[in-house]
Design a protein around this motif. Structure first.
Motif, mmCIF file in Angstrom:
data_model
loop_
_atom_site.group_PDB
_atom_site.id
_atom_site.type_symbol
_atom_site.label_atom_id
_atom_site.label_comp_id
_atom_site.label_asym_id
_atom_site.label_seq_id
_atom_site.Cartn_x
_atom_site.Cartn_y
_atom_site.Cartn_z
ATOM 1 N N LEU A 263 -36.007 7.785 -4.801
ATOM 2 C CA LEU A 263 -37.205 8.205 -4.072
ATOM 3 C C LEU A 263 -38.362 8.425 -5.031
ATOM 4 O O LEU A 263 -39.506 8.043 -4.731
ATOM 5 C CB LEU A 263 -36.918 9.478 -3.280
ATOM 6 C CG LEU A 263 -38.093 10.086 -2.514
ATOM 7 C CD1 LEU A 263 -38.666 9.093 -1.512
ATOM 8 C CD2 LEU A 263 -37.663 11.376 -1.805
ATOM 9 N N PHE A 264 -38.096 9.007 -6.179
ATOM 10 C CA PHE A 264 -39.145 9.226 -7.169
ATOM 11 C C PHE A 264 -39.735 7.904 -7.641
ATOM 12 O O PHE A 264 -40.966 7.751 -7.725
ATOM 13 C CB PHE A 264 -38.580 10.008 -8.358
ATOM 14 C CG PHE A 264 -39.526 10.110 -9.523
ATOM 15 C CD1 PHE A 264 -40.627 10.953 -9.472
ATOM 16 C CD2 PHE A 264 -39.334 9.338 -10.663
ATOM 17 C CE1 PHE A 264 -41.511 11.038 -10.539
ATOM 18 C CE2 PHE A 264 -40.209 9.409 -11.727
ATOM 19 C CZ PHE A 264 -41.304 10.259 -11.668
ATOM 20 N N SER A 267 -41.669 6.096 -4.767
ATOM 21 C CA SER A 267 -42.917 6.830 -4.515
ATOM 22 C C SER A 267 -43.922 6.598 -5.632
ATOM 23 O O SER A 267 -45.128 6.442 -5.372
ATOM 24 C CB SER A 267 -42.625 8.327 -4.374
ATOM 25 O OG SER A 267 -41.737 8.582 -3.321
ATOM 26 N N LEU A 268 -43.442 6.566 -6.873
ATOM 27 C CA LEU A 268 -44.335 6.361 -8.006
ATOM 28 C C LEU A 268 -44.958 4.968 -7.968
ATOM 29 O O LEU A 268 -46.164 4.802 -8.207
ATOM 30 C CB LEU A 268 -43.570 6.564 -9.315
ATOM 31 C CG LEU A 268 -44.362 6.399 -10.615
ATOM 32 C CD1 LEU A 268 -45.555 7.351 -10.651
ATOM 33 C CD2 LEU A 268 -43.450 6.629 -11.823
ATOM 34 N N ILE A 269 -44.144 3.952 -7.644
ATOM 35 C CA ILE A 269 -44.680 2.587 -7.538
ATOM 36 C C ILE A 269 -45.714 2.525 -6.431
ATOM 37 O O ILE A 269 -46.783 1.912 -6.595
ATOM 38 C CB ILE A 269 -43.546 1.579 -7.275
ATOM 39 C CG1 ILE A 269 -42.611 1.494 -8.486
ATOM 40 C CG2 ILE A 269 -44.111 0.198 -6.961
ATOM 41 C CD1 ILE A 269 -41.372 0.649 -8.245
ATOM 42 N N ILE A 401 -41.962 10.233 3.003
ATOM 43 C CA ILE A 401 -42.387 10.880 1.757
ATOM 44 C C ILE A 401 -42.981 9.848 0.805
ATOM 45 O O ILE A 401 -44.055 10.063 0.205
ATOM 46 C CB ILE A 401 -41.201 11.609 1.101
ATOM 47 C CG1 ILE A 401 -40.803 12.831 1.931
ATOM 48 C CG2 ILE A 401 -41.545 12.039 -0.327
ATOM 49 C CD1 ILE A 401 -39.502 13.476 1.493
ATOM 50 N N ALA A 402 -42.300 8.696 0.661
ATOM 51 C CA ALA A 402 -42.803 7.652 -0.243
ATOM 52 C C ALA A 402 -44.162 7.137 0.215
ATOM 53 O O ALA A 402 -45.088 6.962 -0.597
ATOM 54 C CB ALA A 402 -41.789 6.501 -0.327
ATOM 55 N N CYS A 453 -35.420 0.297 -12.761
ATOM 56 C CA CYS A 453 -35.067 1.586 -12.160
ATOM 57 C C CYS A 453 -34.645 1.488 -10.695
ATOM 58 O O CYS A 453 -34.310 2.509 -10.089
ATOM 59 C CB CYS A 453 -36.243 2.560 -12.275
ATOM 60 S SG CYS A 453 -36.729 2.927 -13.975
ATOM 61 N N LEU A 454 -34.673 0.295 -10.111
ATOM 62 C CA LEU A 454 -34.273 0.140 -8.720
ATOM 63 C C LEU A 454 -33.122 -0.857 -8.602
ATOM 64 O O LEU A 454 -33.011 -1.768 -9.417
ATOM 65 C CB LEU A 454 -35.459 -0.333 -7.863
ATOM 66 C CG LEU A 454 -36.596 0.670 -7.650
ATOM 67 C CD1 LEU A 454 -37.719 0.037 -6.842
ATOM 68 C CD2 LEU A 454 -36.092 1.933 -6.951
ATOM 69 N N PRO A 455 -32.277 -0.710 -7.584
ATOM 70 C CA PRO A 455 -31.148 -1.624 -7.414
ATOM 71 C C PRO A 455 -31.569 -2.933 -6.762
ATOM 72 O O PRO A 455 -32.678 -3.059 -6.235
ATOM 73 C CB PRO A 455 -30.211 -0.836 -6.492
ATOM 74 C CG PRO A 455 -31.158 -0.043 -5.650
ATOM 75 C CD PRO A 455 -32.294 0.348 -6.566
#
Length: 503
Positions: A263-264, A267-269, A401-402, A453-455
């Protein structure tokens, strides 16, 4: 009845957290015709058209209000508030409906957000305050806040429902259909949001300012009304029926441990993308400034060229949609944003030459490529990543949230970039280059975050995530038998009647 084609191993779950029986996810063969399967995808996702329309048409409305009220509109700060307040409402709507779509219902949340959008768009178009212009600006601002809430509800309810509904479509095409009825709808909304004021201004012969801006706002009700009718027949997506936490207590600590990092990153992207996108408008104004004098141009000229600029988005999103199926959304995002960064660095480095009036044609073409690459990359894929990197039971809140953090990034960008421009001092070229150097560098960061950082996101990732999440919860002692809706709850009245007749 589910027809099982094959079984695929679950990826990325620690072996101690998954049993042998749950180590596979079933890929369902399509059980509906294409026409039956695509309708809920359209009905759920297409509401984001209103996001594009409402957010773009307000720019034209503000232009008309400047023509009509002059300094009264600009000096009262109304211009800033009328344009930005929808961002605040959208964030509220994303968070609120993210919760409601998980805890209550995808379809009912969609219907409520659509009603809010219709009502307050109509009220905004009819804003009036006893002949007091400043009072009218305040009323318009208030209605725009609630319009934003309606738009915000489309993200965690509509986009999430759209992603879940694509599971009924044939494998190899699910990502493109999600994109075509979410991000592509936003871009078409932007184009139509620029084109409608042009048509209305032409019909009014560049006069009757009140008619132009009220009509342009009011037309924004039409699409949500059509969509509302379509949504009355929607059922809950199958994945929501099986894995909802409507009747279960959400183990937030376990959810945070399992999905907090993802989620972090998502959301950051999204924050970076929306934050950066606002600096790109600098080149739009440069192109237009070299074509006409905005202080003297008729409204049809201003709105006509605004439509042309917004059409640059369409090739990127429409042609880029299949790329997300071919490469996967993670690689499509990283590739698109990397190419966009390269073009951005070139445009910043060559700004002195490209910004000359004699180069306006070349500037417009390069700028169009730049915008198209942004849509092919993060524009198309960030929502897809948000919708498919978590389990169904918490997907609405996760997505909400994202998306809210992304909108906050857009809002922050509108305040921060003037300071970045000011850092260039009195040098006009340097002031224009700085935002693009910053944005292009952030594009590279986004690509790295997505790649490392992502699957991997495949065609059946939603199913895999539900299996992984169930296995994780059970390994921590959570009773997953409470997941899902009650028997028959997802059926509409027609199906219930048919079943009762058969019985």
């Amino acid at each position: 009845m589910n027809l099982f084609k094959r079984k695929t191993p679950v990826e990325d779950l620690p072996q101690e957290d998954v049993s042998q029986e749950e180590a596979y996810v079933v890929n369902d063969a399509p059980t509906k015709s294409f026409g039956q399967a695509i309708l809920p995808v359209i009905a759920c996702g297409a509401g984001l058209f209103s996001d594009g329309y409402v957010n773009n048409v307000i720019g034209s409305v503000s232009t008309v209000l400047i023509y009509q009220y002059g300094d009264l509109y600009t000096t009262s700060n109304a211009k800033k508030y009328v344009s930005d307040i929808a961002f605040v409402g959208t964030v509220v709507g994303q968070l609120l409906f993210g919760f409601l779509s998980d805890y209550w219902s995808r379809t009912n949340s969609l219907l409520i957000s659509t009603v809010i959008l219709i009502i307050f768009t109509a009220l905004a178009a009819g804003s009036y305050y006893h002949g007091d212009a400043v009072g009218m600006f305040n009323i318009l601002t208030a209605w725009r806040f609630f319009v934003g809430i309606g738009i915000g509800g489309e993200y965690p309810s509509g986009s999430v429902g759209c992603a879940e509904s694509t599971g009924e479509l044939k494998q190899g095409s699910r990502n493109r259909w999600f994109i075509l009825f979410t991000n592509s709808m936003i871009d078409w909304g932007f184009v139509i949001g620029a084109f409608v004021p042009y048509v209305v201004a032409a019909a009014c012969h560049n006069g009757h300012y009140e008619t132009i801006w009220r009509t342009s706002l009011g037309i924004g009700c039409i699409f949500p009304i059509v969509l509302f009718v379509m949504r009355l027949r929607l059922k809950e997506p199958e994945e929501f029926t099986k894995n909802s936490m409507r009747y279960a207590k959400t183990p937030y600590l376990l959810v945070l441990r399992f999905y907090g990092w993802r989620l972090f990153i998502v959301s950051l992207i999204w924050f970076i993308y929306d934050f950066s996108a606002y600096s790109f408008g600098i080149y739009s104004s440069t192109i237009l400034a070299n074509i006409y004098d905005s202080s003297q141009a008729p409204l049809t000229t201003v709105f006509g060229w605004n439509t042309v600029i917004n059409m640059f988005y369409l090739p990127g999103t429409m042609l880029g949609a299949p790329v997300s199926d071919w490469l996967g959304p993670r690689y499509a995002l990283a590739g698109g944003v990397t190419l966009q960064a390269i073009v951005g660095f070139i445009m910043a480095g060559c700004y002195t030459s490209l910004s000359k009036p004699s180069m306006v044609g070349a500037f417009a073409v390069v700028y169009g490529i730049f915008l198209a690459l942004g849509e092919l990359g993060p524009g198309n894929n960030i929502g897809l990543l948000a919708a498919k990197t978590c389990a169904t039971g918490v997907r609405g809140r996760y997505y909400g949230i994202a998306a809210a953090i992304g909108k906050i990034g857009a809002f922050v960008g509108t305040w921060v970039f003037p300071y970045i421009v000011a850092a260039g001092g009195d040098n006009e070229v340097t002031s224009a280059q700085y935002p693009f150097y910053v944005s292009s560098a952030l594009c590279i960061l986004s690509a790295a975050l997505a790649l490392f950082c992502l699957p991997h996101i495949g065609q059946d990732t939603i199913q895999k995530e539900d299996i992984r999440f169930r296995a994780y919860l059970e390994s921590k002692g959570y009773d997953t038998r409470q997941l899902g809706l009650k028997k028959g709850e997802s059926l509409d009245s027609v199906e219930i009647a048919q079943n009762e007749t058969k019985a």
